[in-house]
Design an enzyme around this catalytic site. Sequence first.
Site, PDB file in Angstrom:
ATOM      1  N   HIS A  59       0.820  -1.214   0.000  1.00  0.00           N
ATOM      2  CA  HIS A  59       0.000   0.000   0.000  1.00  0.00           C
ATOM      3  C   HIS A  59       0.857   1.268   0.000  1.00  0.00           C
ATOM      4  O   HIS A  59       0.507   2.262  -0.629  1.00  0.00           O
ATOM      5  CB  HIS A  59      -0.916  -0.034   1.225  1.00  0.00           C
ATOM      6  CG  HIS A  59      -1.907   1.075   1.314  1.00  0.00           C
ATOM      7  ND1 HIS A  59      -2.518   1.647   0.214  1.00  0.00           N
ATOM      8  CD2 HIS A  59      -2.418   1.725   2.406  1.00  0.00           C
ATOM      9  CE1 HIS A  59      -3.349   2.594   0.611  1.00  0.00           C
ATOM     10  NE2 HIS A  59      -3.298   2.658   1.929  1.00  0.00           N
ATOM     11  N   HIS A 163       1.785   5.290   8.351  1.00  0.00           N
ATOM     12  CA  HIS A 163       1.717   4.029   7.600  1.00  0.00           C
ATOM     13  C   HIS A 163       3.107   3.421   7.423  1.00  0.00           C
ATOM     14  O   HIS A 163       3.308   2.222   7.656  1.00  0.00           O
ATOM     15  CB  HIS A 163       1.084   4.261   6.224  1.00  0.00           C
ATOM     16  CG  HIS A 163      -0.414   4.267   6.230  1.00  0.00           C
ATOM     17  ND1 HIS A 163      -1.143   5.418   6.396  1.00  0.00           N
ATOM     18  CD2 HIS A 163      -1.317   3.257   6.092  1.00  0.00           C
ATOM     19  CE1 HIS A 163      -2.433   5.122   6.347  1.00  0.00           C
ATOM     20  NE2 HIS A 163      -2.566   3.813   6.172  1.00  0.00           N
TER      21      HIS A 163
END
Length: 215
Positions: A59, A163
């Site tokens: 991602h 993230h």
Amino acid sequence: MSADWIDVSVPLRTGMVHWPDNPPVKIDRVMDLERGDVASVSSMSMGVHTGTHMDAPAHFQRGGVGIDQMPLDATLGLARVIEIRDPVSIKRAELESANLQAGERVLFRTRNSERCWQTDAFVEDFVFISRDAAAYLAERRVRTVGVDYLSVGGFREDAEETHLALLQAGIWVVEGLNLSSVRAGTYELICLPLRIAGGDGAPARAVLRPYPQGG
């Protein structure tokens, strides 16, 4: 499953909330028994980072592994739900008192669970994991992190940084949980994402069952 399992997934439906630049959710009944068809069949269009879902390293990391390579034990087993009091973000100072252990699966229950899932409009000021807290989680070498809205990182800050801090440390990420029906404590967790080949993420179903103390 027995009655004490708690479904902490968000139901998927047309028009539900999604990340602003992601595809909207659209579920259509293309064949229908009520219209005389031999079976009912639906089509679904949505981004994979919608509702309750998981992020893979791919991602945010170029060359990162896909969701199909997630070890099953990342999201099967004991997990700890931690109640977060801060109304803005999850910060290192609040986590330092939680005595986090290496290999733990941790799910953060914030005000998001009661507040954000009540509307189909995207809530920009949801509680997120600050980059400093993400770095602390990496230092503690937790196994899996779950949050109760659509992103571990914030909408206006600490999105990519949070993230990357988690995914680069090998921490698997669950997003979009609804923890309004659970309280802080230890639970059995089952959370399995769809096995999308090379996927950057995937929708998931997540359930919890209270774990007896001393059991």
